[in-house]
Design an enzyme around this catalytic site. Structure first.
Site, short mmCIF file in Angstrom:
data_model
loop_
_atom_site.label_atom_id
_atom_site.label_comp_id
_atom_site.label_asym_id
_atom_site.label_seq_id
_atom_site.Cartn_x
_atom_site.Cartn_y
_atom_site.Cartn_z
N ILE A 1 13.41 131.33 39.52
CA ILE A 1 14.61 131.26 38.70
C ILE A 1 14.73 132.46 37.76
O ILE A 1 15.82 132.79 37.28
CB ILE A 1 14.62 129.94 37.88
CG1 ILE A 1 16.01 129.65 37.33
CG2 ILE A 1 13.56 129.98 36.77
CD1 ILE A 1 16.16 128.24 36.75
N LYS A 2 13.61 133.14 37.52
CA LYS A 2 13.61 134.23 36.56
C LYS A 2 14.42 135.44 37.02
O LYS A 2 14.76 136.30 36.21
CB LYS A 2 12.17 134.66 36.25
CG LYS A 2 11.29 133.57 35.66
CD LYS A 2 11.75 133.16 34.29
CE LYS A 2 10.76 132.20 33.64
NZ LYS A 2 11.13 131.82 32.27
#
Length: 454
Positions: free
Chosen positions: A44-45
């Site tokens: 998700i980063k």
């Protein structure tokens, strides 16, 4: 979705939502997981890394040929490194020695320089990965520190991108968001968006033992007694990042290292989803909260990253056995505690003089003692080291005990088998600290404790 992406950065987002039911047996309602492993960097980063870079470019903080600096556990570094390759920047990352080798190697694969720093130090210690990254920003010309913890572009990325996807994928029917909390950007950005559309939606953050979030949310007190080393990666902190919006988060649920690791493996074996350690924490926390759900609820759990980064840890049987996470028959640390064969931890503050440690050890017949700083465990001292130092320099008695302290004793869970404890106690490491999360107490087990049950 675009049929053809101009660059790999255009492939970020629009990740799938998958229904899970095997690892969530007994949970009422519909449980959906948002699979952020489908991003180019497998986490998700990627979303917030690109957003931070683009906002910095617009602000003039990051210019052509510049160097991106960040303290990262790996996933944010991966997102930054991918964007840096496309945009022509260099990367220097600091990380901690508790992070998996796979994460560090992955960053290096994209040409990043990685500096490994000790985990068990205060954030403001010059050796911490926060402090080292800040120093490098001052030393390296034309550099910019992303600062994922306090850079609010992190939260904005999830408010603008991740949250609308979740809202649309559930047709606005979502009732609960369950997500591990580290930097705070994911839970705060998604949570704020969802609550603006439906204030009844509950946002539950998953925390870990050794982190300060839960107690701070419930009491408003930043309690350093809550801080101690933990194994779980990607969630929890020993400080309060600006991206953690405590007003958005309705409740924090703590999950043990062991429960998180075991559930991480179960997700792969029972759901066919190869996810990271924080996914295990999130599902374990969901199960702890299962009595709060009803049949019509729609629960979304965010799976942050990919299991390939944990092959040497949670997915490795030897690693799991070494930490007592795989069940064994026989006596455990809990049995020693219950039989009063081990005592509660007694410690001395690091700034107290050596003579106080000497007196305490003599009065209680201790052969070793733990050392704290602001009640946080930072070291230890055994009688052999104390004797050696007193013989060498008798005047050391008036000096702070931290000047002669040794590394802190390792922490293990109260369910750790005794035969594993026996391998952990060595001449260099004469004791092990046992944490009982249910009673919120810490016990010390020494060589003599184990001899009594051999």
């Amino acid at each position: 979705m675009k049929k053809i992406c101009d660059t790999i950065l255009d492939a970020i987002g629009e990740t799938p939502m998958v229904r899970v039911n095997r690892v969530t047996r007994g949970v009422k309602g519909t449980v959906l997981v948002k699979l952020e492993t489908f991003n180019p960097g497998n986490s998700i980063k990627d979303r917030m890394a690109l957003k931070m870079i683009e906002d910095a470019e617009r602000a003039g903080s990051l210019t052509s040929g510049g160097t991106i600096i960040e303290g990262t556990s790996g996933n944010t570094g991966m997102g930054l490194a991918i964007a840096a390759v496309v945009k022509g920047y260099k990367c220097v990352f600091t990380t901690t020695d508790k992070q998996s080798k796979e994460k560090i190697d992955a960053l290096k694969a994209f040409g990043a320089e990685v500096i490994v720093c000790p985990t068990d130090v205060d954030p403001d210690d010059p050796r911490s990965y926060y402090s080292v990254s800040s120093r490098l920003e001052k030393e390296i010309p034309n550099s910019w520190k992303a600062n994922q913890y306090d850079n609010l572009s992190n939260t904005r990325a999830h408010y603008e991108q991740t949250a609308p996807e979740i809202w649309n994928q559930t047709d606005g029917r979502i009732t609960h968001l369950v997500v591990g909390v580290g930097t705070g950007g994911t839970v705060s950005g998604i949570g704020r968006f969802l609550k603006e559309r439906n204030p009844k939606i509950k946002v539950w953050g998953i925390d870990t033992y050794g982190s300060v979030f839960k107690k701070y949310k419930e009491t408003g007190v930043f309690d350093k007694n809550e801080i101690y080393p933990y194994i779980t990666e990607g969630i929890g902190e020993d400080f309060l990042p600006k991206n953690v919006d405590f007003d958005v988060i309705d409740h924090f649920e703590k999950v043990t290292d062991k429960d998180a690791a075991i559930m991480t493996r179960r997700i792969a074996r029972e759901q066919g989803i190869f996810a990271g350690n924080s996914a295990g924490s999130a599902i374990a926390g969901l199960l702890q909260l299962k009595d709060h759900f009803v049949d019509d609820d729609v629960i979304v759990v965010v799976f942050h990253d990919h299991g390939s980064r944990y092959l040497g840890k949670m997915y490795n049987d030897d690693w799991m056995r070494e930490r007592g996470f795989l069940e064994k028959s026989g006596m455990t640390a809990r049995d020693l505690v219950a039989a009063r064969l081990s005592g509660e931890l007694c410690a001395i503050e690091a700034n107290e003089p050596v003579e106080h440690a000497l007196r305490l050890m003599s009065e209680h017949d201790f052969s070793q003692i733990s050392i704290t700083r602001d009640k946080r465990l930072v070291g230890s001292l055994n009688e052999a080291r104390l004797y050696e130092e007193l013989v060498r320099a008798p005047g050391i008695k008036s000096h702070p005990v931290e000047t002669i302290m040794q590394p802190a004793f390792p922490f293990v869970d109260v369910s750790t088998p005794v035969d594993l404890l026996q391998t952990m106690i060595t001449p260099q490491n004469p004791a092990v600290l046992v944490r009982d999360f249910k009673t919120d107490k810490t016990f010390i087990i020494t060589r003599s404790d184990l001899i009594r049950v051999m």
